[in-house]
Enzyme design. Structure first.
Site: not given
Ligand code: PAF
Length: 292
Positions: A31, A33-34, A37, A149, A176
């Protein structure tokens, strides 16, 4: 978009989707979320016909004194973001749904967890492998997408899927980054503005490493020294490890005579951050292993 919170319902749903002949994509998350995601969701969406995102802050991958209680949670916001991305189902179980009182079965890999983050987080990867194996059995995906990552996590899950014969395509999606290079992470939300500036030293030290490799330096210790100096020159940084290692086994490489991964973990204030990039002595450095 449907929100499912029990394993039984999720399994029934997965069976009904499969009966229709549709492929299922899974993006496992904890969760908060960025954009990182959301990119994983877009990738899974491209590859499959029915997209499931799991949201579960998994207690078994946090050690004593780690940030399980403080881990940022924002379910309503996450649900809105997922819906905008065209997610079909959010699987969001409560803790007792995945870990009953009688729970006693863990997935343990023998070698990969002995390196990098596994040294200071000895039970972390047991928790990750266990919860991901459970999610695979509950969501029954054809494809699961993970961010690179968390490179060690990606390698570990890929290994586990092969070893345990999960008939699932494991995709590793490139890191990202924010516009200045900081790798996106839910934990970045813990950083003060000053710590945020210090956090950028992780990315900068990887880029510096790339430059050194490009200039012909093959000695890992020289690159690690330069990275340590750069990171230590920033406030509130405490290096856990900087490693240059084999991309598959994660065993350290003294000489960079073939593609290697440069990985690091640094505490900035109380926040533990990780990042990595691929080093390729013949082509400079890229974080896209598919280039090899
Ligand atoms: O990368 C994460 O967010 C977690 O480790 C994962 C894969 C969702 C397992 O809890």
């Amino acid at each position: 978009m449907e929100i499912i919170s029990t394993t039984k319902k999720m399994q029934e749903h997965a069976d009904s989707v499969r009966r229709l002949g549709k492929t299922i994509g899974l993006v496992p998350t904890m969760g908060f979320l960025h954009e990182g995601h959301l990119s994983l969701m877009r990738e899974a969406r491209k590859r499959t016909e029915h997209l499931v995102v799991s949201i579960f802050v998994n207690p078994t991958q946090f050690g004593p004194g780690e940030d399980f209680d403080a881990y940022p949670r924002a379910f309503e916001r996450d649900a809105a973001r997922a819906e905008k991305e065209g997610v079909d189902v959010i699987f969001a179980p409560v803790e007792t749904e995945l870990y009953t009182k009688e729970f006693q079965t863990y997935v343990v890999l023998e070698k990969i967890p002995k390196h990098l983050c596994g040294i200071s987080r000895p039970t972390h990867f047991r928790g990750v492998a266990t919860v991901v194996a459970k999610l695979f059995n509950i969501v029954k995906p054809d494809t699961a997408v993970f961010g690179r990552k968390d490179y060690q996590q990606f390698v570990l899950i890929r290994r586990m899927a092969i070893d345990l014969n999960f008939d699932i395509e494991i995709v590793g999606f490139p890191t990202v980054r924010e516009s200045d290079g900081l790798a996106m992470s839910s934990r970045n939300s813990y950083l003060t503005p000053e710590q945020r500036r210090s956090a950028l030293s992780l990315y900068r030290s990887l880029i510096e490493g790339r430059k050194l490799v490009k200039s012909g330096i093959k000695n890992s210790s020289r690159i690690i020294d330069s990275a340590s100096k750069l990171i230590n020159s920033h406030k509130e940084t405490d290096i856990d490890y900087i490693s240059i290692c084999d991309p598959e086994t994660l065993v350290e490489m003294e000489i960079i005579d073939r593609p290697a991964i440069m990985a690091l973990a640094v505490k900035v204030g109380k926040t533990r951050l990780i990042d990595n990039m691929m080093l390729n002595p013949s082509e400079g450095m890229t974080d896209d292993p598919s280039a090899y």
